[in-house]
Scaffold this motif. Structure first.
Motif, PDB file in Angstrom:
ATOM      1  N   GLY A  66       0.797  -1.219   0.000  1.00  0.00           N
ATOM      2  CA  GLY A  66       0.000   0.000   0.000  1.00  0.00           C
ATOM      3  C   GLY A  66       0.831   1.271   0.000  1.00  0.00           C
ATOM      4  O   GLY A  66       0.495   2.239  -0.689  1.00  0.00           O
ATOM      5  N   ASP A  67       1.931   1.289   0.764  1.00  0.00           N
ATOM      6  CA  ASP A  67       2.786   2.477   0.808  1.00  0.00           C
ATOM      7  C   ASP A  67       3.424   2.743  -0.554  1.00  0.00           C
ATOM      8  O   ASP A  67       3.510   3.880  -1.002  1.00  0.00           O
ATOM      9  CB  ASP A  67       3.884   2.327   1.865  1.00  0.00           C
ATOM     10  N   LEU A  68       3.853   1.686  -1.194  1.00  0.00           N
ATOM     11  CA  LEU A  68       4.478   1.806  -2.510  1.00  0.00           C
ATOM     12  C   LEU A  68       3.462   2.290  -3.552  1.00  0.00           C
ATOM     13  O   LEU A  68       3.759   3.171  -4.360  1.00  0.00           O
ATOM     14  CB  LEU A  68       5.070   0.461  -2.923  1.00  0.00           C
ATOM     15  N   VAL A  69       2.257   1.763  -3.487  1.00  0.00           N
ATOM     16  CA  VAL A  69       1.197   2.179  -4.409  1.00  0.00           C
ATOM     17  C   VAL A  69       0.893   3.661  -4.217  1.00  0.00           C
ATOM     18  O   VAL A  69       0.730   4.396  -5.197  1.00  0.00           O
ATOM     19  CB  VAL A  69      -0.073   1.321  -4.215  1.00  0.00           C
ATOM     20  N   GLU A  70       0.835   4.115  -2.977  1.00  0.00           N
ATOM     21  CA  GLU A  70       0.538   5.527  -2.711  1.00  0.00           C
ATOM     22  C   GLU A  70       1.602   6.452  -3.300  1.00  0.00           C
ATOM     23  O   GLU A  70       1.279   7.511  -3.833  1.00  0.00           O
ATOM     24  CB  GLU A  70       0.387   5.776  -1.213  1.00  0.00           C
ATOM     25  N   ILE A  71       2.857   6.058  -3.201  1.00  0.00           N
ATOM     26  CA  ILE A  71       3.939   6.870  -3.775  1.00  0.00           C
ATOM     27  C   ILE A  71       3.784   6.943  -5.289  1.00  0.00           C
ATOM     28  O   ILE A  71       3.854   8.016  -5.882  1.00  0.00           O
ATOM     29  CB  ILE A  71       5.317   6.285  -3.402  1.00  0.00           C
ATOM     30  N   MET A  72       3.543   5.795  -5.894  1.00  0.00           N
ATOM     31  CA  MET A  72       3.432   5.758  -7.353  1.00  0.00           C
ATOM     32  C   MET A  72       2.155   6.444  -7.824  1.00  0.00           C
ATOM     33  O   MET A  72       2.139   7.109  -8.862  1.00  0.00           O
ATOM     34  CB  MET A  72       3.501   4.314  -7.852  1.00  0.00           C
ATOM     35  N   ARG A  73       1.093   6.322  -7.065  1.00  0.00           N
ATOM     36  CA  ARG A  73      -0.179   6.929  -7.432  1.00  0.00           C
ATOM     37  C   ARG A  73      -0.161   8.441  -7.220  1.00  0.00           C
ATOM     38  O   ARG A  73      -0.843   9.177  -7.927  1.00  0.00           O
ATOM     39  CB  ARG A  73      -1.291   6.292  -6.597  1.00  0.00           C
ATOM     40  N   GLY A  74       0.631   8.894  -6.290  1.00  0.00           N
ATOM     41  CA  GLY A  74       0.678  10.317  -5.970  1.00  0.00           C
ATOM     42  C   GLY A  74       1.767  11.056  -6.713  1.00  0.00           C
ATOM     43  O   GLY A  74       1.574  11.533  -7.835  1.00  0.00           O
ATOM     44  N   ASP A  75       2.929  11.150  -6.082  1.00  0.00           N
ATOM     45  CA  ASP A  75       4.026  11.958  -6.628  1.00  0.00           C
ATOM     46  C   ASP A  75       4.486  11.483  -8.002  1.00  0.00           C
ATOM     47  O   ASP A  75       4.713  12.302  -8.889  1.00  0.00           O
ATOM     48  CB  ASP A  75       5.218  11.972  -5.669  1.00  0.00           C
ATOM     49  N   LEU A  76       4.637  10.177  -8.177  1.00  0.00           N
ATOM     50  CA  LEU A  76       5.142   9.693  -9.463  1.00  0.00           C
ATOM     51  C   LEU A  76       4.196  10.064 -10.597  1.00  0.00           C
ATOM     52  O   LEU A  76       4.640  10.588 -11.630  1.00  0.00           O
ATOM     53  CB  LEU A  76       5.382   8.182  -9.435  1.00  0.00           C
ATOM     54  N   CYS A  77       2.915   9.829 -10.423  1.00  0.00           N
ATOM     55  CA  CYS A  77       1.964  10.175 -11.495  1.00  0.00           C
ATOM     56  C   CYS A  77       1.952  11.678 -11.757  1.00  0.00           C
ATOM     57  O   CYS A  77       1.864  12.104 -12.907  1.00  0.00           O
ATOM     58  CB  CYS A  77       0.568   9.663 -11.147  1.00  0.00           C
ATOM     59  N   LYS A  78       2.062  12.475 -10.707  1.00  0.00           N
ATOM     60  CA  LYS A  78       2.089  13.930 -10.887  1.00  0.00           C
ATOM     61  C   LYS A  78       3.318  14.341 -11.691  1.00  0.00           C
ATOM     62  O   LYS A  78       3.223  15.138 -12.636  1.00  0.00           O
ATOM     63  CB  LYS A  78       2.101  14.617  -9.518  1.00  0.00           C
ATOM     64  N   HIS A 109      -4.992   0.052  -9.330  1.00  0.00           N
ATOM     65  CA  HIS A 109      -4.888   1.136  -8.351  1.00  0.00           C
ATOM     66  C   HIS A 109      -4.858   2.520  -8.999  1.00  0.00           C
ATOM     67  O   HIS A 109      -4.781   3.520  -8.304  1.00  0.00           O
ATOM     68  CB  HIS A 109      -3.618   0.966  -7.519  1.00  0.00           C
ATOM     69  N   LEU A 110      -4.875   2.588 -10.323  1.00  0.00           N
ATOM     70  CA  LEU A 110      -4.602   3.854 -11.010  1.00  0.00           C
ATOM     71  C   LEU A 110      -5.672   4.266 -12.012  1.00  0.00           C
ATOM     72  O   LEU A 110      -5.365   4.907 -13.010  1.00  0.00           O
ATOM     73  CB  LEU A 110      -3.257   3.757 -11.735  1.00  0.00           C
ATOM     74  N   LYS A 111      -6.903   3.955 -11.757  1.00  0.00           N
ATOM     75  CA  LYS A 111      -7.955   4.257 -12.739  1.00  0.00           C
ATOM     76  C   LYS A 111      -8.095   5.752 -12.992  1.00  0.00           C
ATOM     77  O   LYS A 111      -8.162   6.193 -14.135  1.00  0.00           O
ATOM     78  CB  LYS A 111      -9.269   3.652 -12.286  1.00  0.00           C
ATOM     79  N   VAL A 112      -8.139   6.558 -11.942  1.00  0.00           N
ATOM     80  CA  VAL A 112      -8.278   8.007 -12.104  1.00  0.00           C
ATOM     81  C   VAL A 112      -7.030   8.583 -12.771  1.00  0.00           C
ATOM     82  O   VAL A 112      -7.114   9.409 -13.687  1.00  0.00           O
ATOM     83  CB  VAL A 112      -8.524   8.693 -10.736  1.00  0.00           C
ATOM     84  N   GLN A 113      -5.848   8.136 -12.334  1.00  0.00           N
ATOM     85  CA  GLN A 113      -4.604   8.634 -12.904  1.00  0.00           C
ATOM     86  C   GLN A 113      -4.502   8.289 -14.384  1.00  0.00           C
ATOM     87  O   GLN A 113      -4.022   9.106 -15.174  1.00  0.00           O
ATOM     88  CB  GLN A 113      -3.402   8.066 -12.134  1.00  0.00           C
ATOM     89  N   LEU A 114      -4.944   7.106 -14.757  1.00  0.00           N
ATOM     90  CA  LEU A 114      -4.921   6.712 -16.169  1.00  0.00           C
ATOM     91  C   LEU A 114      -5.824   7.626 -16.991  1.00  0.00           C
ATOM     92  O   LEU A 114      -5.437   8.096 -18.061  1.00  0.00           O
ATOM     93  CB  LEU A 114      -5.357   5.263 -16.328  1.00  0.00           C
ATOM     94  N   GLU A 115      -7.007   7.922 -16.465  1.00  0.00           N
ATOM     95  CA  GLU A 115      -7.926   8.803 -17.176  1.00  0.00           C
ATOM     96  C   GLU A 115      -7.321  10.199 -17.356  1.00  0.00           C
ATOM     97  O   GLU A 115      -7.376  10.776 -18.448  1.00  0.00           O
ATOM     98  CB  GLU A 115      -9.243   8.904 -16.416  1.00  0.00           C
ATOM     99  N   VAL A 116      -6.722  10.738 -16.304  1.00  0.00           N
ATOM    100  CA  VAL A 116      -6.104  12.067 -16.381  1.00  0.00           C
ATOM    101  C   VAL A 116      -4.953  12.059 -17.381  1.00  0.00           C
ATOM    102  O   VAL A 116      -4.827  12.967 -18.203  1.00  0.00           O
ATOM    103  CB  VAL A 116      -5.623  12.530 -14.985  1.00  0.00           C
ATOM    104  N   PHE A 117      -4.128  11.034 -17.332  1.00  0.00           N
ATOM    105  CA  PHE A 117      -2.972  10.970 -18.213  1.00  0.00           C
ATOM    106  C   PHE A 117      -3.399  10.856 -19.677  1.00  0.00           C
ATOM    107  O   PHE A 117      -2.895  11.576 -20.540  1.00  0.00           O
ATOM    108  CB  PHE A 117      -2.059   9.810 -17.832  1.00  0.00           C
TER     109      PHE A 117
END
Length: 133
Positions: A66-78, A109-117
């Motif tokens: 979960g911690d790793l997913v949060e990093i990738m979902r947050g800062d990395l995607c940004k 874990h990245l549905k919203v991020q995929l849509e934004v990207f």
């Protein structure tokens, strides 16, 4: 021999947790290095290359922490979204490769991020078409 297996399993579980914590810290550090607003282009290229290696090596198992997913979902995607706006083809190709491997690894874990990207890339393509026309 019966008591040995549970102890070994416990040691292995603790070792895996330690490895996961180290991986989380490494990914957090690499994400900071991938910030194009704070780092040079060369530093971003290095961090994207290393993140890509981690994603290719870790695969779908990366989604288990979960911690790793949060990093990738947050800062990395940004940072990837910012990097995708570059005119430099090396940075853009590495960014797209990381995005592909990121969504291939932890897409659930990245549905919203995929849509934004995808929306961002789509808009960029449309803008590029208008400029050339």
């Amino acid at each position: 021999a019966v008591d040995y297996k549970p102890i070994r399993t416990l040691e292995r579980s603790e070792g895996l947790k330690t490895e996961t914590n180290v991986l989380v810290e490494i990914m957090r550090f690499l994400c900071k290095l991938s910030d194009p607003r704070s780092n040079s282009e060369e530093t971003c290229i290095l961090s994207l290359s290393l993140i890509n290696i981690a994603l290719e090596a870790g695969g779908k198992r990366l989604g288990e922490d979960g911690d790793l997913v949060e990093i990738m979902r947050g800062d990395l995607c940004k940072h990837l979204l910012n990097l995708s706006q570059t005119e430099d083809m090396t940075v853009l190709s590495l960014t797209l490769r990381v995005v592909f491997n990121l969504f291939n690894s932890i897409k659930g874990h990245l549905k919203v991020q995929l849509e934004v990207f995808i929306t961002s890339i789509h808009l960029r393509i449309l803008e590029g078409g208008n400029v050339g026309g």
